[in-house]
Design a protein around this motif. Structure first.
Motif, PDB file in Angstrom:
ATOM      1  N   GLY A 116      59.403  26.446  36.465  1.00  0.00           N
ATOM      2  CA  GLY A 116      58.661  25.227  36.743  1.00  0.00           C
ATOM      3  C   GLY A 116      57.268  25.277  36.158  1.00  0.00           C
ATOM      4  N   ALA A 117      56.291  24.842  36.937  1.00  0.00           N
ATOM      5  CA  ALA A 117      54.888  24.831  36.519  1.00  0.00           C
ATOM      6  C   ALA A 117      54.216  26.120  36.977  1.00  0.00           C
ATOM      7  N   VAL A 118      53.526  26.787  36.050  1.00  0.00           N
ATOM      8  CA  VAL A 118      52.907  28.078  36.344  1.00  0.00           C
ATOM      9  C   VAL A 118      51.424  27.864  36.664  1.00  0.00           C
ATOM     10  N   TYR A 119      50.968  28.459  37.761  1.00  0.00           N
ATOM     11  CA  TYR A 119      49.588  28.318  38.219  1.00  0.00           C
ATOM     12  C   TYR A 119      48.987  29.686  38.503  1.00  0.00           C
ATOM     13  N   LEU A 120      47.688  29.807  38.267  1.00  0.00           N
ATOM     14  CA  LEU A 120      46.905  30.948  38.750  1.00  0.00           C
ATOM     15  C   LEU A 120      46.253  30.516  40.050  1.00  0.00           C
ATOM     16  N   GLU A 121      46.412  31.337  41.089  1.00  0.00           N
ATOM     17  CA  GLU A 121      45.755  31.073  42.368  1.00  0.00           C
ATOM     18  C   GLU A 121      44.930  32.295  42.755  1.00  0.00           C
ATOM     19  N   LEU A 122      43.787  32.030  43.365  1.00  0.00           N
ATOM     20  CA  LEU A 122      42.952  33.130  43.843  1.00  0.00           C
ATOM     21  C   LEU A 122      41.921  32.591  44.814  1.00  0.00           C
ATOM     22  N   ASP A 123      41.368  33.488  45.613  1.00  0.00           N
ATOM     23  CA  ASP A 123      40.224  33.163  46.471  1.00  0.00           C
ATOM     24  C   ASP A 123      38.962  33.485  45.689  1.00  0.00           C
ATOM     25  N   GLU A 124      37.976  32.592  45.765  1.00  0.00           N
ATOM     26  CA  GLU A 124      36.742  32.769  44.987  1.00  0.00           C
ATOM     27  C   GLU A 124      35.508  32.492  45.823  1.00  0.00           C
ATOM     28  N   GLN A 125      34.453  33.222  45.515  1.00  0.00           N
ATOM     29  CA  GLN A 125      33.109  32.880  45.974  1.00  0.00           C
ATOM     30  C   GLN A 125      32.145  33.147  44.809  1.00  0.00           C
ATOM     31  N   TYR A 126      31.542  32.068  44.296  1.00  0.00           N
ATOM     32  CA  TYR A 126      30.583  32.179  43.192  1.00  0.00           C
ATOM     33  C   TYR A 126      29.274  31.559  43.655  1.00  0.00           C
ATOM     34  N   ARG A 127      28.252  32.378  43.707  1.00  0.00           N
ATOM     35  CA  ARG A 127      26.931  31.897  44.128  1.00  0.00           C
ATOM     36  C   ARG A 127      26.008  31.909  42.929  1.00  0.00           C
ATOM     37  N   ALA A 128      25.414  30.750  42.625  1.00  0.00           N
ATOM     38  CA  ALA A 128      24.529  30.624  41.460  1.00  0.00           C
ATOM     39  C   ALA A 128      23.220  29.997  41.876  1.00  0.00           C
ATOM     40  N   LEU A 129      22.146  30.439  41.241  1.00  0.00           N
ATOM     41  CA  LEU A 129      20.849  29.789  41.421  1.00  0.00           C
ATOM     42  C   LEU A 129      20.718  28.679  40.405  1.00  0.00           C
ATOM     43  N   LEU A 130      20.226  27.546  40.852  1.00  0.00           N
ATOM     44  CA  LEU A 130      20.047  26.407  39.970  1.00  0.00           C
ATOM     45  C   LEU A 130      18.672  25.809  40.196  1.00  0.00           C
ATOM     46  N   GLY A 131      18.093  25.263  39.132  1.00  0.00           N
ATOM     47  CA  GLY A 131      16.807  24.596  39.248  1.00  0.00           C
ATOM     48  C   GLY A 131      15.839  25.057  38.196  1.00  0.00           C
ATOM     49  N   PRO A 132      14.761  24.264  37.961  1.00  0.00           N
ATOM     50  CA  PRO A 132      13.782  24.619  36.928  1.00  0.00           C
ATOM     51  C   PRO A 132      13.167  25.987  37.184  1.00  0.00           C
ATOM     52  N   GLY A 133      13.012  26.758  36.131  1.00  0.00           N
ATOM     53  CA  GLY A 133      12.356  28.052  36.233  1.00  0.00           C
ATOM     54  C   GLY A 133      13.223  29.137  36.829  1.00  0.00           C
ATOM     55  N   GLN A 134      14.558  28.876  36.959  1.00  0.00           N
ATOM     56  CA  GLN A 134      15.445  29.879  37.512  1.00  0.00           C
ATOM     57  C   GLN A 134      16.411  30.341  36.435  1.00  0.00           C
ATOM     58  N   GLU A 135      16.847  31.581  36.583  1.00  0.00           N
ATOM     59  CA  GLU A 135      17.788  32.094  35.601  1.00  0.00           C
ATOM     60  C   GLU A 135      19.178  31.572  35.893  1.00  0.00           C
ATOM     61  N   GLY A 136      20.080  31.710  34.941  1.00  0.00           N
ATOM     62  CA  GLY A 136      21.373  31.080  35.096  1.00  0.00           C
ATOM     63  C   GLY A 136      22.510  31.969  34.681  1.00  0.00           C
ATOM     64  N   SER A 137      23.684  31.612  35.145  1.00  0.00           N
ATOM     65  CA  SER A 137      24.890  32.332  34.807  1.00  0.00           C
ATOM     66  C   SER A 137      26.041  31.351  34.835  1.00  0.00           C
ATOM     67  N   SER A 138      27.227  31.828  34.501  1.00  0.00           N
ATOM     68  CA  SER A 138      28.430  31.023  34.632  1.00  0.00           C
ATOM     69  C   SER A 138      29.605  31.934  34.902  1.00  0.00           C
ATOM     70  N   ARG A 139      30.632  31.357  35.489  1.00  0.00           N
ATOM     71  CA  ARG A 139      31.892  32.074  35.657  1.00  0.00           C
ATOM     72  C   ARG A 139      32.897  31.439  34.713  1.00  0.00           C
ATOM     73  N   ARG A 140      33.719  32.277  34.091  1.00  0.00           N
ATOM     74  CA  ARG A 140      34.694  31.780  33.126  1.00  0.00           C
ATOM     75  C   ARG A 140      36.017  32.493  33.342  1.00  0.00           C
ATOM     76  N   ILE A 141      37.092  31.698  33.539  1.00  0.00           N
ATOM     77  CA  ILE A 141      38.440  32.242  33.647  1.00  0.00           C
ATOM     78  C   ILE A 141      39.209  31.772  32.425  1.00  0.00           C
TER      79      ILE A 141
END
Length: 531
Positions: free
Chosen positions: A105-130
């Protein structure tokens, strides 16, 4: 914790798990119960060694709680207990090849996630990529690429549709990109095979976007609103330039995506298919901005060192402080009064800049978009000023020529002033520490011939000079020659009536100087180096 937000382009294709779906088959599971790197997995930086890696024992006690998270999970912790190591993170946790040959049938990736990021002017940044690969890592497809909080403070059980197209195996790569930020934790990684059942075409809803008009460099987000959503759905985004003939967008096979490089007004729609039945979404049109509305805006990560003067022809702007808002420190001045001017094709002009408050030495450059195509990267559009401009400087003068081929009409002139940087033609939109950027709209007109400059043929040598310089000029008659240092102080003032001249410079300190030639009808300034 001081942090700077990096621009992240978002690619999303997740839905939340429907726990009521029956008949699904779990093809693979990893719950990190051994608190170690799973067998066959790798912990690196896209195949290379990295300084920070994924961990399995929660050394900084993040302890995500909620959902199905337990005490055993994988985590990439950029914060490391408030320790800023100033490392650009690129940490990948990659699975082994996992068999999905039994999927029907249809194949899915499932997982539990918690990604905490700082956002806003003058703050550093990151990203999550799957990402996932069905050809043993030769090519990769993004399932999600996002810089927003996800599952924080309460973890989320997420589900990502995979376009595996009958592949026998799949491998996954979980990559943190960015610099000093917070963390990303994952648990209960599963591959699930869901049955596909539909008796009619699904409701495809409406294609939507946050863009109404776009520039060529924009990444346009596309997503569906009001559409049916279920396991087993497949998606194909399409583009048209007339809303009649449609073409599939390569790789755009999720319920949302982004496209880039739009060069004309375009129309977008999405085909949603289930069990051979296909629904077509309502269309979203996205207009094309004019090139003069699409100039990139550079940024400064540290603060402002200001330009104090910009002048060319009748344009004259004395403005000692930074007028733009951090982090851009950017101003587009209105094309009125003394803030704009006419420049004639084939004519020569002196462009004068001076610096305001700051510290240290700076580089500067001038760009003209002579073909009005929305960028400054065509041949002949850049002129270097200097790389050793002090704070509160005198005038730095550079002579420029308006090409005969320049497009008539309004176009953009850019001046950049950058701390401790050797400015080159590619710095029209670079990110730097301290400085300021000022843009002006100037009007290119047919040249009058009054500013044709025979002084362009003057030769000054050697380069660099030592204890003397030699000047050869084709100009007949009297000429005033002025040698100035970088502060604008006059070091030599010579009234010459000859075509050949030697100037003693043995008493001058090493550095960059400017030599200005004036006749009754023309002027030109050259930069020289004395060692």
């Amino acid at each position: 914790m001081k942090k700077t937000l990096l621009p992240i382009f978002v690619f999303l294709s997740f839905v939340f798990l429907n726990l009521n779906v029956k008949g699904q088959t779990i093809l693979y599971t990893e719950d990190f119960s051994l608190r170690a790197l799973p067998s066959g997995w790798t912990n690196d930086s896209l195949g290379l060694a990295c300084l920070n890696v994924w961990l399995f024992d929660d050394p900084y006690l993040r302890a995500p709680s909620g959902g199905a998270f337990d005490a055993d999970f994988a985590i990439f912790d950029s914060d490391e207990g408030s320790d800023n190591d100033s490392i650009d993170e690129l940490a990948s946790l990659t699975t082994a090849d996992i068999s999905i040959a039994a999927a029907i049938g249809a194949v899915y990736l499932e997982l539990d996630e918690q990604y905490r990021a700082l956002l806003g002017p003058g703050q550093e940044g990151s990203s999550r990529r799957i990402e996932y690969s069905t050809d043993a890592g030769l090519t990769w497809t993004s399932a999600v690429y996002d810089s927003m909080d996800f599952g924080y403070p309460t973890p989320i059980h997420a589900q990502y549709a995979l376009n595996t197209a009958g592949a026998a195996n799949v491998r996954f790569r979980f990559t943190w990109t960015g610099t000093w930020d917070w963390w990303w934790a994952i648990d209960n990684v599963q591959i699930v095979d869901y049955p596909v059942t539909c008796a009619s075409a699904p409701n495809a809803g409406a294609a939507s976007s946050s863009f109404v008009t776009a520039c060529a460099f924009n990444n346009i987000d596309l997503y569906l609103t009001g559409a049916d959503s279920s396991t087993g759905f497949t998606y194909q985004w399409q583009v048209s330039f007339d809303s009649v003939t449609w073409v599939d967008i390569a790789g755009a096979t999720s319920s949302s995506c982004f496209v880039s490089g739009q060069s004309q007004t375009s129309f977008y729609q999405c085909l949603v298919t289930c069990n051979g039945f296909t629904g077509v979404s309502a269309i979203v049109p996205i207009g094309q901005n004019a090139p003069l509305d699409c100039y990139c805006i550079p940024q400064y990560t540290s603060g402002c060192d200001a330009l104090a003067k910009v002048a060319v022809n009748t344009l004259s702007n004395l403005s000692v402080d930074c007028n733009g808002i951090f982090p851009e420190n950017y101003t587009l001045w209105p094309d009125t009064g003394s803030l704009t001017t006419d420049l004639g094709t084939g004519d020569y002009y002196d462009v004068t800049i001076a610096s305001g408050p700051g510290s240290g030495l700076h580089g500067a450059g001038i760009w003209f978009d002579f073909n009005a195509d929305g960028d400054f990267q065509d041949a002949g559009e850049y002129t270097h000023v200097s790389d050793t401009i002090p704070e509160l400087s005198g005038d730095f003068v550079t002579n420029i020529n308006i090409p005969v081929s320049a497009l008539l009409g309004p176009t953009r002139m850019r001046v950049r002033y950058i701390y401790s940087t050797l400015v080159t033609s590619t710095d029209d939109c670079s990110t730097n520490g301290f400085g300021e950027t000022e843009d002006y709209t100037v009007n290119v007109v047919l040249g009058t011939g009054l500013k044709n400059n025979p002084l362009q043929s003057i030769k000054v040598y050697p380069v660099p000079a030592h204890d003397r310089i030699f000047i050869q000029s084709p100009v007949q008659g009297a000429m005033q020659i002025t040698l100035l240092d970088q502060t604008g102080r006059v070091c030599r003032s010579i009234h010459s009536t000859t075509n050949s001249l030697e100037v003693n410079t043995s008493d001058l300190a090493s550095g960059i100087y400017f030599i200005k030639f004036d006749t009754d009808n023309n002027t030109i300034t050259r930069k020289i180096v004395i060692n």
